[in-house]
Motif scaffolding. Sequence first.
Motif, short mmCIF file in Angstrom:
data_model
loop_
_atom_site.label_atom_id
_atom_site.label_comp_id
_atom_site.label_asym_id
_atom_site.label_seq_id
_atom_site.Cartn_x
_atom_site.Cartn_y
_atom_site.Cartn_z
N PHE A 40 88.26 74.29 102.46
CA PHE A 40 88.66 73.75 103.75
C PHE A 40 89.21 72.35 103.54
CE2 PHE A 40 86.74 76.82 106.68
CZ PHE A 40 85.93 77.52 105.81
N ARG A 41 89.97 71.87 104.52
CA ARG A 41 90.45 70.50 104.45
C ARG A 41 90.39 69.87 105.83
NH1 ARG A 41 96.85 71.71 103.09
NH2 ARG A 41 97.46 72.52 105.15
N GLN A 42 90.24 68.56 105.81
CA GLN A 42 90.17 67.83 107.07
C GLN A 42 90.90 66.51 106.91
OE1 GLN A 42 86.19 67.24 108.63
NE2 GLN A 42 87.00 67.04 110.70
N ALA A 43 91.91 66.34 107.73
CA ALA A 43 92.66 65.08 107.77
C ALA A 43 92.10 64.22 108.90
CB ALA A 43 94.14 65.37 107.98
N PRO A 44 92.30 62.91 108.82
CA PRO A 44 91.77 62.03 109.87
C PRO A 44 92.26 62.44 111.25
CG PRO A 44 92.51 60.73 108.01
CD PRO A 44 92.93 62.15 107.75
N GLY A 45 91.32 62.57 112.19
CA GLY A 45 91.67 62.91 113.55
C GLY A 45 91.94 64.38 113.80
N LYS A 46 91.77 65.20 112.76
CA LYS A 46 92.04 66.63 112.90
C LYS A 46 90.79 67.45 112.62
CE LYS A 46 96.97 66.53 111.84
NZ LYS A 46 98.07 67.17 111.04
N GLU A 47 90.82 68.70 113.09
CA GLU A 47 89.69 69.59 112.84
C GLU A 47 89.74 70.09 111.40
OE1 GLU A 47 89.05 71.46 117.33
OE2 GLU A 47 89.50 72.76 115.63
N ARG A 48 88.58 70.49 110.93
CA ARG A 48 88.51 71.07 109.59
C ARG A 48 89.15 72.45 109.63
NH1 ARG A 48 83.06 70.16 106.23
NH2 ARG A 48 83.62 68.09 106.99
N GLU A 49 90.07 72.70 108.72
CA GLU A 49 90.78 73.97 108.72
C GLU A 49 90.55 74.73 107.42
OE1 GLU A 49 95.04 74.13 108.44
OE2 GLU A 49 95.18 72.17 107.47
N GLY A 50 90.50 76.04 107.55
CA GLY A 50 90.35 76.89 106.38
C GLY A 50 91.65 76.99 105.62
N VAL A 51 91.59 76.79 104.32
CA VAL A 51 92.77 76.82 103.46
C VAL A 51 92.82 78.12 102.67
CG1 VAL A 51 93.89 75.71 101.49
CG2 VAL A 51 92.85 74.31 103.29
N PRO A 91 103.27 66.01 101.83
CA PRO A 91 102.47 64.95 102.47
C PRO A 91 101.48 65.51 103.49
CG PRO A 91 104.73 64.23 102.26
CD PRO A 91 104.70 65.67 101.83
N GLU A 92 101.83 66.60 104.15
CA GLU A 92 100.93 67.17 105.16
C GLU A 92 99.72 67.88 104.54
OE1 GLU A 92 104.26 67.60 104.96
OE2 GLU A 92 104.83 69.66 105.49
N ASP A 93 99.70 68.01 103.21
CA ASP A 93 98.52 68.54 102.53
C ASP A 93 97.46 67.45 102.32
OD1 ASP A 93 100.75 70.45 100.50
OD2 ASP A 93 99.50 71.20 102.14
N THR A 94 97.80 66.22 102.64
CA THR A 94 96.85 65.12 102.48
C THR A 94 95.63 65.33 103.37
OG1 THR A 94 98.56 63.52 101.89
CG2 THR A 94 96.51 62.64 102.80
N ALA A 95 94.45 65.31 102.75
CA ALA A 95 93.21 65.55 103.48
C ALA A 95 92.04 65.43 102.51
CB ALA A 95 93.21 66.94 104.11
N ASN A 96 90.85 65.43 103.09
CA ASN A 96 89.65 65.58 102.29
C ASN A 96 89.39 67.08 102.16
OD1 ASN A 96 87.49 64.74 100.78
ND2 ASN A 96 86.35 63.84 102.49
N TYR A 97 89.25 67.56 100.94
CA TYR A 97 89.08 68.99 100.69
C TYR A 97 87.62 69.28 100.36
CZ TYR A 97 94.07 69.92 100.72
OH TYR A 97 95.39 70.07 101.12
N TYR A 98 87.10 70.30 101.02
CA TYR A 98 85.71 70.71 100.85
C TYR A 98 85.65 72.16 100.40
CZ TYR A 98 84.83 66.75 104.01
OH TYR A 98 84.78 65.51 104.60
N CYS A 99 84.64 72.48 99.59
CA CYS A 99 84.35 73.89 99.36
C CYS A 99 83.04 74.23 100.07
CB CYS A 99 84.30 74.25 97.89
SG CYS A 99 82.99 73.48 96.91
#
Length: 127
Positions: A40-51, A91-99
């Motif tokens: 998953f990834r989450q950018a500032p101000g956005k919901e966490r999304e499944g990648v 650039p739109e892939d910029t985010a914090n990535y979580y497993c």
Amino acid sequence: QVQLVESGGGLVQPGGSLRLSCAASGSSDFTLDYYFIGWFRQAPGKEREGVSCINNSDGSTYYAESVKGRFTISRDNAKNIVYLQMSSLKPEDTANYYCAAEKSPFIVSRASAYDYWGQGTQVTVSS
């Protein structure tokens, strides 16, 4: 209990590549074989999304439309590690990535379907 540790994030130029790793551990008889691992990834101000997601019992995979053809998920069950190879980064892939890990997620792309989470690794795509 499952512990997850992500690594591999960093700063990369547009068009570049990164490989993220998700190392899983648990009790003495822990094995990834019976788990789904989602990225998953989450950018500032956005919901966490499944990648992306992989079913470690049969190797089946899921990818969000936004990353299809650019990201590849894979596993090394002997090492209890799941990888996310990211290419042609934007650039739109910029985010914090979580497993995340779950035995039977009701929707593989939904964050609320997973109980176990890592601490995240930052990916920044910028020139």
